[in-house]
Structure formats: structure tokens, C-alpha cells
Write a protein that holds these residues in place. Structure first.
Motif, PDB file in Angstrom:
ATOM      1  N   SER A  93      -1.974  99.024 -17.251  1.00 13.70           N
ATOM      2  CA  SER A  93      -2.592  97.813 -16.701  1.00 13.70           C
ATOM      3  C   SER A  93      -3.617  97.083 -17.573  1.00 13.70           C
ATOM      4  O   SER A  93      -4.560  96.353 -17.055  1.00 13.70           O
ATOM      5  CB  SER A  93      -3.136  98.210 -15.141  1.00 13.70           C
ATOM      6  OG  SER A  93      -4.133  99.351 -15.397  1.00 13.70           O
ATOM      7  N   SER A  96       3.766 100.096 -12.336  1.00  7.92           N
ATOM      8  CA  SER A  96       2.761 101.384 -12.408  1.00  7.92           C
ATOM      9  C   SER A  96       2.462 101.294 -10.821  1.00  7.92           C
ATOM     10  O   SER A  96       1.536 102.380 -10.551  1.00  7.92           O
ATOM     11  CB  SER A  96       2.053 101.290 -13.325  1.00  7.92           C
ATOM     12  OG  SER A  96       1.354  99.987 -13.579  1.00  7.92           O
ATOM     13  N   ASN A  97       2.520 100.690  -9.992  1.00  9.01           N
ATOM     14  CA  ASN A  97       1.923 100.870  -8.496  1.00  9.01           C
ATOM     15  C   ASN A  97       3.098 100.593  -7.720  1.00  9.01           C
ATOM     16  O   ASN A  97       2.943 100.114  -6.482  1.00  9.01           O
ATOM     17  CB  ASN A  97       0.797  99.811  -8.387  1.00  9.01           C
ATOM     18  CG  ASN A  97      -0.320  99.983  -9.187  1.00  9.01           C
ATOM     19  OD1 ASN A  97      -1.270 100.877  -8.854  1.00  9.01           O
ATOM     20  ND2 ASN A  97      -0.691  99.110 -10.149  1.00  9.01           N
ATOM     21  N   ASN A  98       4.215 101.389  -7.932  1.00  9.75           N
ATOM     22  CA  ASN A  98       5.274 101.582  -6.889  1.00  9.75           C
ATOM     23  C   ASN A  98       6.079 100.322  -6.620  1.00  9.75           C
ATOM     24  O   ASN A  98       6.674 100.628  -5.703  1.00  9.75           O
ATOM     25  CB  ASN A  98       4.829 102.037  -5.412  1.00  9.75           C
ATOM     26  CG  ASN A  98       3.777 103.335  -5.607  1.00  9.75           C
ATOM     27  OD1 ASN A  98       4.264 104.436  -6.407  1.00  9.75           O
ATOM     28  ND2 ASN A  98       2.797 103.492  -4.837  1.00  9.75           N
ATOM     29  N   ARG A 148      -2.826  91.698  -9.289  1.00  9.00           N
ATOM     30  CA  ARG A 148      -3.286  92.953  -8.557  1.00  9.00           C
ATOM     31  C   ARG A 148      -3.572  92.779  -7.236  1.00  9.00           C
ATOM     32  O   ARG A 148      -3.047  93.394  -6.148  1.00  9.00           O
ATOM     33  CB  ARG A 148      -4.756  93.411  -9.292  1.00  9.00           C
ATOM     34  CG  ARG A 148      -4.560  94.111 -10.438  1.00  9.00           C
ATOM     35  CD  ARG A 148      -5.627  94.819 -11.034  1.00  9.00           C
ATOM     36  NE  ARG A 148      -6.320  95.764 -10.232  1.00  9.00           N
ATOM     37  CZ  ARG A 148      -5.922  97.142  -9.992  1.00  9.00           C
ATOM     38  NH1 ARG A 148      -5.057  97.414 -10.892  1.00  9.00           N
ATOM     39  NH2 ARG A 148      -6.636  97.722  -9.440  1.00  9.00           N
ATOM     40  N   PHE A 201      -1.212  94.175  -4.169  1.00 11.74           N
ATOM     41  CA  PHE A 201      -1.827  95.078  -3.230  1.00 11.74           C
ATOM     42  C   PHE A 201      -1.541  94.775  -1.730  1.00 11.74           C
ATOM     43  O   PHE A 201      -1.653  95.455  -0.775  1.00 11.74           O
ATOM     44  CB  PHE A 201      -2.900  95.634  -4.040  1.00 11.74           C
ATOM     45  CG  PHE A 201      -2.862  96.427  -4.758  1.00 11.74           C
ATOM     46  CD1 PHE A 201      -2.374  97.863  -4.861  1.00 11.74           C
ATOM     47  CD2 PHE A 201      -3.608  96.240  -6.099  1.00 11.74           C
ATOM     48  CE1 PHE A 201      -2.318  98.753  -5.974  1.00 11.74           C
ATOM     49  CE2 PHE A 201      -3.378  97.053  -7.226  1.00 11.74           C
ATOM     50  CZ  PHE A 201      -2.898  98.223  -7.120  1.00 11.74           C
ATOM     51  N   PHE A 213      -5.143 100.466  -0.171  1.00 10.12           N
ATOM     52  CA  PHE A 213      -4.709  99.159  -0.951  1.00 10.12           C
ATOM     53  C   PHE A 213      -5.866  98.053  -0.986  1.00 10.12           C
ATOM     54  O   PHE A 213      -5.732  97.427  -1.859  1.00 10.12           O
ATOM     55  CB  PHE A 213      -3.389  98.577  -0.351  1.00 10.12           C
ATOM     56  CG  PHE A 213      -2.267  99.488  -0.592  1.00 10.12           C
ATOM     57  CD1 PHE A 213      -1.597  99.542  -1.975  1.00 10.12           C
ATOM     58  CD2 PHE A 213      -1.707 100.003   0.618  1.00 10.12           C
ATOM     59  CE1 PHE A 213      -0.605 100.474  -1.890  1.00 10.12           C
ATOM     60  CE2 PHE A 213      -0.232 100.775   0.318  1.00 10.12           C
ATOM     61  CZ  PHE A 213       0.008 100.936  -1.050  1.00 10.12           C
ATOM     62  N   GLN A 217      -8.057  98.850  -3.946  1.00 18.70           N
ATOM     63  CA  GLN A 217      -7.306  98.616  -5.028  1.00 18.70           C
ATOM     64  C   GLN A 217      -7.389  96.869  -5.619  1.00 18.70           C
ATOM     65  O   GLN A 217      -7.428  96.657  -6.720  1.00 18.70           O
ATOM     66  CB  GLN A 217      -5.771  98.875  -5.293  1.00 18.70           C
ATOM     67  CG  GLN A 217      -5.480 100.267  -4.830  1.00 18.70           C
ATOM     68  CD  GLN A 217      -5.798 101.007  -5.827  1.00 18.70           C
ATOM     69  OE1 GLN A 217      -5.997 101.136  -7.237  1.00 18.70           O
ATOM     70  NE2 GLN A 217      -6.688 102.228  -5.368  1.00 18.70           N
TER      71      GLN A 217
END
Lengths: 255, 203
Positions: A233, B43-45, B86, B90, B106, B109
């Protein structure tokens, strides 16, 4: 509302929204809107239709760009299967020999200036056309490319923000004062740590790594570039390629 | 070998605000930022398909925010897109998650955005499907309205793109197209409410 009258109103609404209306005429229309709820409702619907049009047009442009991007990228996503026949092995051996030659030449030619040029990316502050935006003095100096003045002005500031530290660090880098650039980026990181903030943290990783690279501190540069590349990221991850990492490792071996 | 910098941040903003070379700017943004932003989702599902969808929403929001001058001095375009991605991902992940997780994880995040940008994202959520309504208008109407409102062309230039004998006929056609679009908005109460909220909150 009858069509001819409505058409005239629509054209007046357009002039108002596009800012083409004479001040007197604008006041008149605004007064009409205040006094007449039906007309106000008509105007609200009109604005909604403009909003639907612009949003849909933007979406269409993005959809087409997405399509172009995917089609252009397709060949790179294809995975070819390679059978290990004798013929294939011969080609592989030839390629290996070529790669060895290439690596030897590359090793002999690698140097920090070239890697720096490969990795350097301009840091531009966005400039808006909005008249209500006032730039801080240091920002203005940076935008004008007066990097020496940024550095001097920074020293006079009592309350330095993370942005001030960062822009000054980049200015030192621009003026080839690498020790000072390293010092300033590290001060920003310390400030962030002390305040529990992350302002310009990832930007600083990248430009600090560049400063180390020019400062002959290859070990530190390598550690930082590796951390950037390994962090999915990190906003500068795409700037550091595997080839760059190979060059940096070669540079480390040479020093 | 490096990222091609065909447009500086300043040029991106100015092109969008002046409706110049939007498609080239978008090509540049896809080329330079897509992979970086995609990793946030992967990288976040999220999966590839999620990445494609969210990135389209991010670029739509970015262009709209720039046009509405809600994007000001907050870091670079790259950082702004990063934060938008992001936040949008999220929000999406939050909607998909179990109620138990929803309240904390979430939201934590998400990165901070200026209030008018978060307002924009909130009120834009219900406007994702406006294109369906617009699509149903037919090619000629879509073309006239797009050229007039999005490309900001004057009537005499639009006349070169459509088959009408003079400006007055074109003006009448534009009025009819817009009238039809308004009727369709009125016939869709949910969309009407979302648009109303978006306009009331400064869009």
C-alpha cells in the motif's frame, strides 16, 4: 409550463449556471426564484438534469479509458506455457549466456547518478484555479521553483508544519544539498513519531531514499527502497521496479 | 523505463477543469496509478473485479471533485487518489462485512479527508446508477447534452456534431431532451431524493 416559456427559462437557467448572465438579469431571476416555489422546483430539477448529464459523461469517459487500459495491457497478462524440449533448452541456455553478458556489462556501468535519474520523480503541488485558495508563502516559493528561497524561509519559520519540512527536504534535494535533505526528512519523521501522525510519511520515505542514494549512503537507500517495494500500500511502490532493486544491489556490491 | 510523466499534477487539474484532453489524462492516470491503487484493494480482501469497479468509481469521483473545485491543496494527486481509494474500498468492504465488524474495523481503516470531500462521497453513493437513466435517452439527446454540459461547447459548435439545420432547431431539440431527462428523474423517487440531497449539500 408552456413549452416556449419553459424553453426561455431553460436558457436563462443555463446562463445562470454557466456564469454568463448580466448581474442585473441574474438578480431578477434570483428574485423570481425566491418568490415562486414552482419555478424554484423547476430550477432544482433542471440542476439535477445537468448533474445527471455531467456524472454520466464522466462515467462514460472513465469507462472508455478503463477499456483502453485493459486492452492495451492484455498481452502483458498472458502467461505462456513453455515445454522443456531439447530445442527449448538450447534457447534457454542461449538466453542464460546473454543474461550473464548483460549482467556483467550492467554491473560495470551501474552508478548512483543513473539510478537517481531513473528513480527521481518531480513532486508537484496541485495548483487550483479557484480564487479562494491562498497558498502559504513557503508553498508559493516551492511552486515558483525558488528552492533556495524555500530553504532560507524554512529557517525563519517558528512553527514548522510537516508540509514545510517535506517541501524543504525536496528543495534541498533539488539544490543538491543531500546532507541537509536527509536531515530535514529525518526531522519530519521524528516530528511524526512524536505527534503520532503520518503526514507526508510515505512521500518522505521515497525522497529520503533518493537523498541517501546521492549521499553515497547506499545501504540506507537500499533498506528504504526495499521497504517501499515490499509495502503493497505504499504510494511510491510502483516507482521502484525489480530492475531498480537489482541496480541498487549491484551498486552496494561495488561500494 | 520509469513511470511516464505525461502530465504533472498541475496539468492534470488544469486539463480537467478546462475540459481539455480528458481522455489522455485518464489514460495517464490509469497507466501511472492503477497498479499502485489496485494493491490497496487486493491486499485488503478484494479481488481483481473489485479493483476494476472501485478504480472506476475513484476516477469518476476524482474528476467530478476537480470540476467542482473540491480538490484543493491536500497533498499530491497520487496521495489524494490513494486516500480516495482507501476510503471508497473500506466503505464498500464495510457494507459487505458482518454487522459485528462493521462499527469499528473498516471505519478505522479510512484515512482523513476534508469534510466537503467526505460529504461528496456520501451523497454520491446513491448516484452510481444515474448513467442508466441517461443511457435511456437515446444517442442524439445524449450527444447534445454531453457536448453542452460536459464539453461546455457553444451551440454553434455543437451544430457541427449533429444533423440539424440551424441553432434554433438545435436549441429546441436540447430543450426536449432535457425535458425528457427531467421527466425520468421525477419518475424515479429514490434517484430524485439522492440528487436533491447531493445538491442541497453543495454536491
Amino acid at each position: 409550463m408552456e413549452d416556449n416559456k419553459a424553453l426561455t427559462y431553460y436558457e436563462r437557467f443555463d446562463s445562470l449556471l454557466k456564469g454568463n448572465m448580466e448581474p442585473g438579469e441574474q438578480q431578477l431571476l434570483e428574485a423570481e426564484l425566491n418568490e415562486n416555489p414552482d419555478l424554484q422546483n423547476e430550477f432544482d430539477l433542471f440542476k439535477m438534469s445537468v448533474e445527471v448529464t455531467t456524472r454520466s459523461s464522466i462515467r462514460e469517459e472513465v469507462k472508455m479509458a478503463n477499456h483502453r487500459f485493459l486492452n492495451q495491457d492484455q498481452p502483458y497478462h498472458k502467461i505462456k506455457t513453455v515445454s522443456l524440449t531439447t530445442w527449448g533448452m538450447r534457447i534457454a541456455a542461449g538466453l542464460l549466456a546473454l543474461m550473464v553478458c548483460y549482467s556483467v556489462v550492467r554491473f560495470s556501468m551501474v552508478n548512483s547518478s543513473d539510478i537517481y535519474s531513473q528513480l527521481y520523480t518531480e513532486y508537484n503541488l496541485p495548483i487550483t484555479r479557484s480564487s479562494d485558495v491562498e497558498y502559504a508563502h513557503l508553498d508559493s516559493l516551492y511552486i515558483s521553483g525558488r528552492y533556495a528561497d524555500v530553504m532560507a524561509y524554512f529557517q525563519q519559520l517558528d512553527n514548522k508544519t510537516s508540509r514545510d519540512y517535506f517541501l524543504t527536504g525536496v528543495s534541498f534535494l533539488k539544490e543538491a544539498e543531500y546532507d541537509q535533505a536527509v536531515k530535514t526528512f529525518n526531522e519530519l519523521k521524528k516530528e511524526n513519531k512524536r505527534n503520532g501522525t503520518q503526514d507526508f510519511e510515505q512521500e518522505s520515505d521515497y525522497y529520503l531514499a533518493l537523498a541517501y542514494l546521492n549521499n553515497r549512503n547506499i545501504d540506507e537507500a537500499l533498506v528504504l527502497f526495499k521497504a517501499i517495494k515490499n509495502n503493497p500500500s505504499h504510494i511510491y511502490r510502483c516507482n521502484v521496479s525489480s530492475e531498480d532493486m537489482l541496480d541498487l544491489k549491484m551498486l552496494k556490491l561495488k561500494n | 523505463m520509469k513511470v511516464e510523466r505525461g502530465f504533472s499534477d498541475e496539468e492534470i487539474i488544469s486539463s480537467i477543469q478546462n475540459n481539455r484532453e480528458i481522455s489522455k489524462v485518464l489514460d495517464f492516470m490509469y497507466r501511472n496509478y492503477f497498479e499502485m491503487l489496485k494493491t490497496i484493494i487486493l491486499s485488503n480482501n478484494g479481488n481483481e473485479e473489485d479493483a476494476q469497479d472501485i478504480m472506476q468509481e475513484v476516477f469518476v469521483a476524482f474528476i467530478d471533485l476537480v470540476r467542482k473545485e473540491k480538490y484543493r491543496k491536500e497533498a499530491s494527486v497520487r496521495s489524494f487518489l490513494y486516500t480516495l481509494t482507501r476510503n471508497m474500498w473500506f466503505s464498500e468492504a464495510r457494507k459487505r462485512s458482518s454487522a459485528l465488524k462493521r462499527d469499528t474495523y473498516f471505519e478505522d481503516q479510512k484515512d482523513d479527508l476534508e469534510k466537503d470531500v467526505t460529504d461528496y462521497l456520501e451523497y454520491s453513493e446513491g448516484l452510481k446508477f444515474v448513467s442508466n437513466l441517461f443511457e435511456s435517452l437515446g444517442e442524439v439527446c445524449k450527444k447534445i447534452l454531453t457536448l453542452f454540459y460536459f464539453k461546455d461547447l457553444p451551440m454553434r459548435e455543437i451544430l457541427e456534431h449533429v444533423d440539424y439545420e440551424n441553432e434554433q432547431v438545435l436549441r429546441n431539440k436540447k430543450y426536449k431532451c432535457q425535458r425528457e431527462l427531467i421527466k425520468r428523474i421525477e419518475a424515479s423517487p429514490a434517484l430524485y431524493q439522492n440528487l436533491k440531497s447531493a445538491l442541497e449539500h453543495g454536491r
